[in-house]
Design a protein around this motif. Structure first.
Motif, PDB file in Angstrom:
ATOM      1  N   LEU A 117      56.219  29.574  46.146  1.00 34.14           N
ATOM      2  CA  LEU A 117      54.934  29.488  46.839  1.00 34.14           C
ATOM      3  C   LEU A 117      53.748  29.544  45.886  1.00 34.14           C
ATOM      4  O   LEU A 117      52.621  29.276  46.299  1.00 34.14           O
ATOM      5  CB  LEU A 117      54.817  30.616  47.884  1.00 34.14           C
ATOM      6  N   GLY A 118      53.985  29.873  44.614  1.00 38.39           N
ATOM      7  CA  GLY A 118      52.913  29.918  43.625  1.00 38.39           C
ATOM      8  C   GLY A 118      52.573  28.528  43.117  1.00 38.39           C
ATOM      9  O   GLY A 118      52.978  27.516  43.708  1.00 38.39           O
ATOM     10  N   PRO A 119      51.854  28.470  42.005  1.00 41.85           N
ATOM     11  CA  PRO A 119      51.480  27.173  41.434  1.00 41.85           C
ATOM     12  C   PRO A 119      52.713  26.336  41.078  1.00 41.85           C
ATOM     13  O   PRO A 119      53.725  26.875  40.638  1.00 41.85           O
ATOM     14  CB  PRO A 119      50.700  27.531  40.164  1.00 41.85           C
ATOM     15  N   VAL A 120      52.617  25.027  41.274  1.00 42.88           N
ATOM     16  CA  VAL A 120      53.704  24.130  40.906  1.00 42.88           C
ATOM     17  C   VAL A 120      53.805  24.117  39.384  1.00 42.88           C
ATOM     18  O   VAL A 120      52.834  23.823  38.692  1.00 42.88           O
ATOM     19  CB  VAL A 120      53.461  22.705  41.457  1.00 42.88           C
ATOM     20  N   GLY A 121      54.951  24.478  38.883  1.00 41.25           N
ATOM     21  CA  GLY A 121      55.170  24.547  37.443  1.00 41.25           C
ATOM     22  C   GLY A 121      56.104  25.685  37.096  1.00 41.25           C
ATOM     23  O   GLY A 121      56.805  26.217  37.967  1.00 41.25           O
ATOM     24  N   PHE A 122      56.100  26.086  35.846  1.00 40.81           N
ATOM     25  CA  PHE A 122      57.079  27.048  35.360  1.00 40.81           C
ATOM     26  C   PHE A 122      56.500  28.410  35.015  1.00 40.81           C
ATOM     27  O   PHE A 122      57.155  29.212  34.351  1.00 40.81           O
ATOM     28  CB  PHE A 122      57.814  26.465  34.157  1.00 40.81           C
ATOM     29  N   GLU A 123      55.297  28.687  35.478  1.00 40.46           N
ATOM     30  CA  GLU A 123      54.699  29.996  35.234  1.00 40.46           C
ATOM     31  C   GLU A 123      55.585  31.064  35.879  1.00 40.46           C
ATOM     32  O   GLU A 123      55.923  30.980  37.059  1.00 40.46           O
ATOM     33  CB  GLU A 123      53.297  30.052  35.825  1.00 40.46           C
ATOM     34  N   ALA A 124      56.008  32.038  35.103  1.00 39.31           N
ATOM     35  CA  ALA A 124      56.855  33.156  35.534  1.00 39.31           C
ATOM     36  C   ALA A 124      58.275  32.721  35.910  1.00 39.31           C
ATOM     37  O   ALA A 124      59.042  33.504  36.469  1.00 39.31           O
ATOM     38  CB  ALA A 124      56.207  33.938  36.672  1.00 39.31           C
ATOM     39  N   ALA A 125      58.649  31.476  35.619  1.00 38.38           N
ATOM     40  CA  ALA A 125      60.018  31.013  35.871  1.00 38.38           C
ATOM     41  C   ALA A 125      60.948  31.569  34.795  1.00 38.38           C
ATOM     42  O   ALA A 125      60.507  32.057  33.746  1.00 38.38           O
ATOM     43  CB  ALA A 125      60.069  29.489  35.892  1.00 38.38           C
ATOM     44  N   TYR A 126      62.234  31.468  35.030  1.00 44.02           N
ATOM     45  CA  TYR A 126      63.246  32.011  34.126  1.00 44.02           C
ATOM     46  C   TYR A 126      64.331  30.951  33.918  1.00 44.02           C
ATOM     47  O   TYR A 126      64.915  30.461  34.890  1.00 44.02           O
ATOM     48  CB  TYR A 126      63.849  33.273  34.751  1.00 44.02           C
ATOM     49  N   LEU A 127      64.582  30.591  32.677  1.00 43.03           N
ATOM     50  CA  LEU A 127      65.609  29.607  32.339  1.00 43.03           C
ATOM     51  C   LEU A 127      66.700  30.300  31.532  1.00 43.03           C
ATOM     52  O   LEU A 127      66.414  31.008  30.561  1.00 43.03           O
ATOM     53  CB  LEU A 127      65.012  28.451  31.535  1.00 43.03           C
ATOM     54  N   THR A 128      67.940  30.082  31.928  1.00 47.38           N
ATOM     55  CA  THR A 128      69.065  30.708  31.247  1.00 47.38           C
ATOM     56  C   THR A 128      70.185  29.690  31.044  1.00 47.38           C
ATOM     57  O   THR A 128      70.254  28.687  31.748  1.00 47.38           O
ATOM     58  CB  THR A 128      69.532  31.962  32.026  1.00 47.38           C
TER      59      THR A 128
END
Length: 148
Positions: A117-128
């Protein structure tokens, strides 16, 4: 270091749109980013699998997944990255670790916080990434995804 995936902006927009409609700010959801085997670093589609969603996860429909594997084989496509939402912060849970759609070392899993629901993109996303021993290790989004 692994070769980064090339990700068109419209795939990100589509992904967030699916998450917001499917999860409606209350349920987890998954998208599979796929691409052709002839261009292994290119992501060309966002696939919204048939699944049962709930606040703490989702379950893929087994029949859908079986049909999807056949489609991937016939169209010479592969799953590049699984992407899913979490209700709050992005991290890889024990269930995420144990039940990825692919169990091969090097496979990536991207988690989007706040049900997307936040901004479209990877802010605060987690990649593993799955390691050779089967464990997961966080990797840099900016080193693994090139936005186009």
């Amino acid at each position: 270091m692994s070769v980064p995936f090339h990700l068109p902006r419209h795939i990100i927009d589509e992904t967030f749109d699916h998450f917001r409609r499917c999860g409606a700010g209350q349920l987890e959801c998954q998208i599979l980013w796929i691409g052709p085997w002839s261009e292994p670093s290119r992501i060309t589609q966002a696939i919204h699998p048939r699944h049962r969603a709930h606040a703490g996860g989702f379950d893929l429909d087994d029949a859908w997944l079986s049909e999807f594997w056949l489609r991937l084989a016939s169209e010479r496509l592969g799953i590049r990255i699984q992407v899913h939402t979490h209700p709050t912060i992005a991290f890889h849970s024990r269930i995420d670790d144990e039940f990825p759609v692919i169990h091969t070392p090097g496979f990536l899993s991207l988690v989007i916080p706040d049900f997307a629901l936040g901004p479209v993109g990877f802010e605060a996303a987690y990649l593993t990434e799955i390691q050779p021993d089967g464990s997961w290790r966080e990797v840099s989004i900016s080193e693994r995804l090139v936005l186009e």
